[in-house]
Motif scaffolding. Structure first.
Motif, PDB file in Angstrom:
ATOM      1  N   VAL A   1       0.889  -0.991   0.076  1.00  0.00           N
ATOM      2  CA  VAL A   1       0.060  -0.052   0.051  1.00  0.00           C
ATOM      3  C   VAL A   1       0.834   1.302  -0.130  1.00  0.00           C
ATOM      4  O   VAL A   1       1.473   1.474   0.815  1.00  0.00           O
ATOM      5  CB  VAL A   1      -1.081   0.085   1.233  1.00  0.00           C
ATOM      6  N   ASP A   2       0.850   2.078  -1.177  1.00  0.00           N
ATOM      7  CA  ASP A   2       1.591   3.106  -1.081  1.00  0.00           C
ATOM      8  C   ASP A   2       3.031   3.023  -0.775  1.00  0.00           C
ATOM      9  O   ASP A   2       3.532   3.703  -0.142  1.00  0.00           O
ATOM     10  CB  ASP A   2       1.073   4.456  -0.315  1.00  0.00           C
ATOM     11  N   PRO A   3       3.600   2.016  -1.616  1.00  0.00           N
ATOM     12  CA  PRO A   3       5.147   1.802  -1.399  1.00  0.00           C
ATOM     13  C   PRO A   3       5.927   3.136  -1.975  1.00  0.00           C
ATOM     14  O   PRO A   3       5.549   3.674  -2.716  1.00  0.00           O
ATOM     15  CB  PRO A   3       5.324   0.592  -1.999  1.00  0.00           C
ATOM     16  N   ILE A   4       6.886   3.327  -1.146  1.00  0.00           N
ATOM     17  CA  ILE A   4       7.658   4.638  -1.734  1.00  0.00           C
ATOM     18  C   ILE A   4       9.076   3.845  -2.212  1.00  0.00           C
ATOM     19  O   ILE A   4      10.025   3.221  -1.468  1.00  0.00           O
ATOM     20  CB  ILE A   4       8.032   5.465  -0.388  1.00  0.00           C
ATOM     21  N   VAL A   5       9.236   4.330  -3.482  1.00  0.00           N
ATOM     22  CA  VAL A   5      10.461   3.951  -3.917  1.00  0.00           C
ATOM     23  C   VAL A   5      11.233   5.400  -4.464  1.00  0.00           C
ATOM     24  O   VAL A   5      12.360   5.537  -4.410  1.00  0.00           O
ATOM     25  CB  VAL A   5      10.407   3.103  -5.407  1.00  0.00           C
ATOM     26  N   VAL A   6      10.067   6.387  -4.876  1.00  0.00           N
ATOM     27  CA  VAL A   6      10.605   7.741  -5.460  1.00  0.00           C
ATOM     28  C   VAL A   6       9.928   8.772  -4.285  1.00  0.00           C
ATOM     29  O   VAL A   6       8.483   8.541  -4.536  1.00  0.00           O
ATOM     30  CB  VAL A   6      10.347   8.080  -6.916  1.00  0.00           C
ATOM     31  N   PRO A   7      10.523   9.626  -3.648  1.00  0.00           N
ATOM     32  CA  PRO A   7       9.590  10.258  -2.644  1.00  0.00           C
ATOM     33  C   PRO A   7       8.794  11.486  -3.461  1.00  0.00           C
ATOM     34  O   PRO A   7       9.271  11.857  -4.729  1.00  0.00           O
ATOM     35  CB  PRO A   7      10.852  11.179  -2.210  1.00  0.00           C
ATOM     36  N   SER A   8       7.877  12.040  -3.178  1.00  0.00           N
ATOM     37  CA  SER A   8       7.028  13.095  -3.790  1.00  0.00           C
ATOM     38  C   SER A   8       8.001  14.414  -3.517  1.00  0.00           C
ATOM     39  O   SER A   8       7.981  15.191  -4.674  1.00  0.00           O
ATOM     40  CB  SER A   8       5.759  13.403  -3.443  1.00  0.00           C
ATOM     41  N   ALA A   9       8.319  14.651  -2.694  1.00  0.00           N
ATOM     42  CA  ALA A   9       9.283  15.660  -2.121  1.00  0.00           C
ATOM     43  C   ALA A   9      10.713  15.550  -2.600  1.00  0.00           C
ATOM     44  O   ALA A   9      11.474  14.383  -1.810  1.00  0.00           O
ATOM     45  CB  ALA A   9       9.097  16.297  -0.917  1.00  0.00           C
ATOM     46  N   LYS A  10      11.383  15.758  -3.439  1.00  0.00           N
ATOM     47  CA  LYS A  10      12.733  15.392  -3.919  1.00  0.00           C
ATOM     48  C   LYS A  10      13.725  15.735  -3.115  1.00  0.00           C
ATOM     49  O   LYS A  10      14.915  15.726  -3.260  1.00  0.00           O
ATOM     50  CB  LYS A  10      12.992  15.774  -5.488  1.00  0.00           C
ATOM     51  N   SER A  11      13.375  16.694  -2.069  1.00  0.00           N
ATOM     52  CA  SER A  11      14.257  17.104  -0.963  1.00  0.00           C
ATOM     53  C   SER A  11      15.051  16.091  -0.164  1.00  0.00           C
ATOM     54  O   SER A  11      16.253  16.512   0.329  1.00  0.00           O
ATOM     55  CB  SER A  11      13.636  18.254   0.149  1.00  0.00           C
ATOM     56  N   LEU A  12      14.770  14.855  -0.335  1.00  0.00           N
ATOM     57  CA  LEU A  12      15.386  13.614   0.430  1.00  0.00           C
ATOM     58  C   LEU A  12      16.462  13.585  -0.136  1.00  0.00           C
ATOM     59  O   LEU A  12      17.481  13.185   0.601  1.00  0.00           O
ATOM     60  CB  LEU A  12      14.408  12.713   0.506  1.00  0.00           C
ATOM     61  N   SER A  13      16.736  13.990  -1.238  1.00  0.00           N
ATOM     62  CA  SER A  13      18.154  13.529  -1.863  1.00  0.00           C
ATOM     63  C   SER A  13      19.069  14.375  -1.550  1.00  0.00           C
ATOM     64  O   SER A  13      20.249  14.209  -1.552  1.00  0.00           O
ATOM     65  CB  SER A  13      17.948  13.707  -3.493  1.00  0.00           C
ATOM     66  N   LEU A  14      18.825  15.408  -0.833  1.00  0.00           N
ATOM     67  CA  LEU A  14      19.741  16.482  -0.180  1.00  0.00           C
ATOM     68  C   LEU A  14      20.170  16.258   1.322  1.00  0.00           C
ATOM     69  O   LEU A  14      20.779  17.048   1.753  1.00  0.00           O
ATOM     70  CB  LEU A  14      19.226  17.914  -0.264  1.00  0.00           C
ATOM     71  N   ILE A  15      19.515  15.391   1.609  1.00  0.00           N
ATOM     72  CA  ILE A  15      19.626  14.865   3.120  1.00  0.00           C
ATOM     73  C   ILE A  15      21.224  14.634   3.539  1.00  0.00           C
ATOM     74  O   ILE A  15      21.458  15.028   4.672  1.00  0.00           O
ATOM     75  CB  ILE A  15      18.852  13.710   3.691  1.00  0.00           C
ATOM     76  N   GLY A  16      22.017  14.050   2.487  1.00  0.00           N
ATOM     77  CA  GLY A  16      23.258  14.022   2.942  1.00  0.00           C
ATOM     78  C   GLY A  16      23.967  15.149   3.147  1.00  0.00           C
ATOM     79  O   GLY A  16      25.253  15.235   3.994  1.00  0.00           O
ATOM     80  N   VAL A  17      23.658  16.223   2.258  1.00  0.00           N
ATOM     81  CA  VAL A  17      24.276  17.616   2.504  1.00  0.00           C
ATOM     82  C   VAL A  17      23.988  18.417   3.666  1.00  0.00           C
ATOM     83  O   VAL A  17      24.603  18.759   4.555  1.00  0.00           O
ATOM     84  CB  VAL A  17      24.087  18.314   1.173  1.00  0.00           C
ATOM     85  N   VAL A  18      22.510  18.521   3.795  1.00  0.00           N
ATOM     86  CA  VAL A  18      21.880  19.527   4.639  1.00  0.00           C
ATOM     87  C   VAL A  18      21.594  19.024   6.075  1.00  0.00           C
ATOM     88  O   VAL A  18      21.477  19.448   6.976  1.00  0.00           O
ATOM     89  CB  VAL A  18      20.608  20.194   3.979  1.00  0.00           C
ATOM     90  N   GLY A  19      21.616  17.517   5.942  1.00  0.00           N
ATOM     91  CA  GLY A  19      20.886  16.763   7.104  1.00  0.00           C
ATOM     92  C   GLY A  19      21.743  17.068   8.472  1.00  0.00           C
ATOM     93  O   GLY A  19      21.325  17.358   9.689  1.00  0.00           O
ATOM     94  N   PRO A  20      23.018  16.810   8.369  1.00  0.00           N
ATOM     95  CA  PRO A  20      24.043  17.262   9.546  1.00  0.00           C
ATOM     96  C   PRO A  20      23.750  18.555  10.141  1.00  0.00           C
ATOM     97  O   PRO A  20      24.038  18.856  11.377  1.00  0.00           O
ATOM     98  CB  PRO A  20      25.317  16.927   9.035  1.00  0.00           C
TER      99      PRO A  20
END
Length: 310
Positions: free
Chosen positions: A166-185
């Motif tokens: 049910v609603d599996p996530i492979v690609v997030p709707s908000a593409k900001s997740l791809s930035l987490i490695g940079v801005v997360g810390p």
């Protein structure tokens, strides 16, 4: 999992926040509120409720229901209520590893830890003698399961009858997740600003470490889908996907459809649901639930049961 758009907005605005959130005692994050399955596992896990099934019980269909990132067993409570009184199917609600406890526990858990709870219950049921097992997975549990299939986890084991996503996530709707490695810390964590009622069953604060784990998992699964994933013999897969999902981009369903085949090489079944909700089968605590939402939930629950009883 909720929308990650605030992550991108905060990063663009150059705002900073404390590395430790202001957690109150009434939040799941506090370590004073726990998922009820930790108190009474026999009410949630079939392996604890009926560890020694009779021959008749062992052949009865079992549905292992697994929730998404930052959620708890609460996500499938309405399905449990739907099944109440039935004697022809069992439900086992799994709490993902690192979830349903404290913020600190959540923060330090890896996606492998999340996944381990699924295999632990599956193996316990197989060892107990259950032979007719299906898995029902929402949101992030979807890719956790797909990775298991891709890594041949079920090879040499009793194969599941149905995989229901049910609603599996492979690609997030908000593409900001791809930035987490940079801005997360720099951010430390994300504040969801969710209603107080949800704070008891969903983490209010999302540690950036867990978002990095999620990103890593999705990267792994996308590569697996590109290579192609073959289901075990006798296993079917169906995807139920909200058309306007604010968390899991509907292209996730397309990638699964293109990347997963059954043992005979046939494509999997995908049903698009006319909904604007993520994990549209969970309606409790949501505001503005429509008649259509309720109908979608009931129809999906009925379809799930019909498939496992075939």
């Amino acid at each position: 999992m909720r929308s990650l758009l605030p992550l991108l907005l905060i990063a663009l605005l150059g705002l900073s926040c404390s590395k430790e959130p202001a957690i109150t005692d009434d939040m799941l994050d506090s370590g004073k509120v726990f998922d009820p399955s930790l108190y009474k596992p026999e009410l949630y896990l079939l392996s604890k409720a009926i560890p020694n099934p009779t021959p008749a019980q062992a052949t009865r269909p079992v549905i292992i229901a697994c929730h998404g990132y930052s959620a708890t067993t609460f996500e499938w409570d309405e399905f449990r209520a739907y099944l109440a009184g039935r004697s022809d199917v069992y439900l086992s609600q799994v709490l993902l590893g690192g979830h349903g406890r404290s913020y600190a526990d959540f923060k330090q858990a890896t996606w492998r830890d999340w996944q381990a709870a699924i295999t632990t219950e599956y193996e316990a049921l197989v060892k107990a003698g259950y032979t007719n097992i299906s898995l029902l997975l929402s949101s992030t549990s979807g890719p956790l399961l797909l990775e298991l299939v891709a890594s041949n986890y079920f090879s040499g084991r009793t194969a599941p009858r149905n995989l229901l996503l049910v609603d599996p996530i492979v690609v997030p709707s908000a593409k900001s997740l791809s930035l987490i490695g940079v801005v997360g810390p720099m951010l430390g964590y994300i504040d969801t600003n969710q209603p107080a009622a949800e704070d008891k069953v969903y983490y209010h604060f999302r540690p950036q470490e867990t978002l990095q784990q999620l990103q890593t998992l999705l990267d792994v699964v996308r590569k697996d889908l590109e290579k192609g994933i073959a289901l075990p013999t006798g296993t079917t897969l169906k995807v139920y996907k909200s058309k306007q999902d604010p968390v899991a981009d509907p292209v996730s369903a397309v990638l699964i459809y293109n990347g997963v085949t059954n043992a005979a090489g046939q494509a999997t079944d995908v049903q698009l649901i006319d909904s604007k909700l993520h994990v549209y089968t969970r309606l409790r605590l949501r505001s503005d639930v429509t008649t259509a939402d309720q109908q979608n939930q009931t129809a999906t629950f009925a379809d799930i049961v019909s498939r496992v009883l075939r």
